[in-house]
Design a protein around this motif. Structure first.
Motif, PDB file in Angstrom:
ATOM      1  N   LYS A   1      51.850  36.565  52.459  1.00  0.00           N
ATOM      2  CA  LYS A   1      50.800  35.824  51.756  1.00  0.00           C
ATOM      3  C   LYS A   1      50.867  34.368  52.195  1.00  0.00           C
ATOM      4  CE  LYS A   1      51.140  38.939  47.869  1.00  0.00           C
ATOM      5  NZ  LYS A   1      51.549  39.125  46.495  1.00  0.00           N
ATOM      6  N   ARG A   2      50.125  34.033  53.247  1.00  0.00           N
ATOM      7  CA  ARG A   2      50.193  32.702  53.824  1.00  0.00           C
ATOM      8  C   ARG A   2      49.035  31.820  53.414  1.00  0.00           C
ATOM      9  NH1 ARG A   2      50.938  36.375  57.571  1.00  0.00           N
ATOM     10  NH2 ARG A   2      48.969  36.298  58.640  1.00  0.00           N
ATOM     11  N   GLY A   3      47.955  32.419  53.018  1.00  0.00           N
ATOM     12  CA  GLY A   3      46.752  31.653  52.764  1.00  0.00           C
ATOM     13  C   GLY A   3      46.796  30.906  51.448  1.00  0.00           C
ATOM     14  N   PRO A   4      45.783  30.088  51.256  1.00  0.00           N
ATOM     15  CA  PRO A   4      45.687  29.393  49.976  1.00  0.00           C
ATOM     16  C   PRO A   4      45.301  30.379  48.875  1.00  0.00           C
ATOM     17  CG  PRO A   4      43.750  28.983  51.310  1.00  0.00           C
ATOM     18  CD  PRO A   4      44.708  29.763  52.164  1.00  0.00           C
ATOM     19  N   GLU A   5      45.223  29.886  47.701  1.00  0.00           N
ATOM     20  CA  GLU A   5      44.846  30.702  46.554  1.00  0.00           C
ATOM     21  C   GLU A   5      43.461  31.332  46.819  1.00  0.00           C
ATOM     22  OE1 GLU A   5      43.596  29.809  41.976  1.00  0.00           O
ATOM     23  OE2 GLU A   5      45.172  28.605  42.881  1.00  0.00           O
ATOM     24  N   PRO A   6      43.261  32.574  46.435  1.00  0.00           N
ATOM     25  CA  PRO A   6      41.952  33.198  46.655  1.00  0.00           C
ATOM     26  C   PRO A   6      40.850  32.456  45.883  1.00  0.00           C
ATOM     27  CG  PRO A   6      43.500  34.752  45.653  1.00  0.00           C
ATOM     28  CD  PRO A   6      44.207  33.453  45.813  1.00  0.00           C
ATOM     29  N   VAL A   7      39.665  32.461  46.427  1.00  0.00           N
ATOM     30  CA  VAL A   7      38.523  31.810  45.770  1.00  0.00           C
ATOM     31  C   VAL A   7      38.047  32.675  44.616  1.00  0.00           C
ATOM     32  CG1 VAL A   7      36.159  30.979  46.098  1.00  0.00           C
ATOM     33  CG2 VAL A   7      37.839  30.723  47.938  1.00  0.00           C
ATOM     34  N   ARG A   8      37.884  32.058  43.461  1.00  0.00           N
ATOM     35  CA  ARG A   8      37.378  32.753  42.295  1.00  0.00           C
ATOM     36  C   ARG A   8      36.282  31.901  41.672  1.00  0.00           C
ATOM     37  NH1 ARG A   8      43.005  33.718  41.742  1.00  0.00           N
ATOM     38  NH2 ARG A   8      43.470  35.919  42.018  1.00  0.00           N
ATOM     39  N   PHE A   9      35.125  32.504  41.477  1.00  0.00           N
ATOM     40  CA  PHE A   9      34.019  31.805  40.837  1.00  0.00           C
ATOM     41  C   PHE A   9      33.911  32.295  39.401  1.00  0.00           C
ATOM     42  CE2 PHE A   9      32.903  31.795  45.362  1.00  0.00           C
ATOM     43  CZ  PHE A   9      32.718  30.426  45.561  1.00  0.00           C
ATOM     44  N   PRO A  10      33.570  31.389  38.511  1.00  0.00           N
ATOM     45  CA  PRO A  10      33.413  31.831  37.116  1.00  0.00           C
ATOM     46  C   PRO A  10      32.222  32.800  37.001  1.00  0.00           C
ATOM     47  CG  PRO A  10      32.833  29.500  37.357  1.00  0.00           C
ATOM     48  CD  PRO A  10      33.344  29.983  38.678  1.00  0.00           C
ATOM     49  N   LYS A  11      32.381  33.729  36.139  1.00  0.00           N
ATOM     50  CA  LYS A  11      31.302  34.715  35.948  1.00  0.00           C
ATOM     51  C   LYS A  11      30.171  34.064  35.164  1.00  0.00           C
ATOM     52  CE  LYS A  11      34.316  38.521  36.334  1.00  0.00           C
ATOM     53  NZ  LYS A  11      34.324  39.627  37.036  1.00  0.00           N
ATOM     54  N   ALA A  12      28.975  34.325  35.627  1.00  0.00           N
ATOM     55  CA  ALA A  12      27.803  33.696  34.974  1.00  0.00           C
ATOM     56  C   ALA A  12      27.384  34.410  33.731  1.00  0.00           C
ATOM     57  CB  ALA A  12      26.638  33.638  35.962  1.00  0.00           C
TER      58      ALA A  12
END
Length: 154
Positions: free
Chosen positions: A143-154
């Motif tokens: 797991k080398r990448g940054p934190e996964p992208v998470r968008f708030p649910k609309a």
């Protein structure tokens, strides 16, 4: 980092680490050597221009590599790319003797047209001949990448 969090480091990331290390050595050594031998140093045809060249170009890199491998588990280039060199059997840091053996085994890897280095790209554990001879592996975090992208649910 436990063994479940790492994977063998492949050919291209290791090439990248080598490029970083080479550039770093050049940035450090060339100004010193040019200040000692003048700009003519860049055109010398001899393998060794003098005692300072022997020390800076040949001895210092050996000592530095062995120290970094045994004390930090990586050269600066490998560290920059989050790679570590470990004992293949225990997963622990290399001893000084094992580090010296790995360095000397590079020559065996290089002599037949670099085949022992290219072997990293062909081997299941991504080991070059120098790794196999010294019983080492080069690993990196899965797991080398940054934190996964998470968008708030609309």
């Amino acid at each position: 980092m436990d063994e479940l969090d790492v994977e063998y480091a492949g050919f291209w990331v290791r090439v990248g680490a080598t490029v970083i290390d080479t550039l770093l050595l050049m940035v450090i050594s060339y100004p010193i050597l040019i200040s000692i031998y003048g700009w003519e140093y860049l055109g010398f045809e001899k393998i060794v221009a003098g005692p300072a060249d022997l020390l800076i170009t040949w001895i210092f890199p050996v000592v530095a590599a062995i120290w970094f491998w045994s004390q930090k588990q990586a050269t600066p280039g490998k560290s920059a790319l989050s790679l570590r060199i470990l004992d293949a059997d225990s997963g622990k840091s290399l001893s000084i003797a094992q580090s010296l053996g790995r360095y000397l085994a590079y020559f065996i890897s290089i002599i037949p047209m670099g085949l022992g280095l290219i072997w990293v790209g062909l081997d299941r554990k991504k080991q070059g001949w120098h790794d196999k001879l010294a019983r080492t592996v080069v690993v990196r975090a899965k797991k080398r990448g940054p934190e996964p992208v998470r968008f708030p649910k609309a």
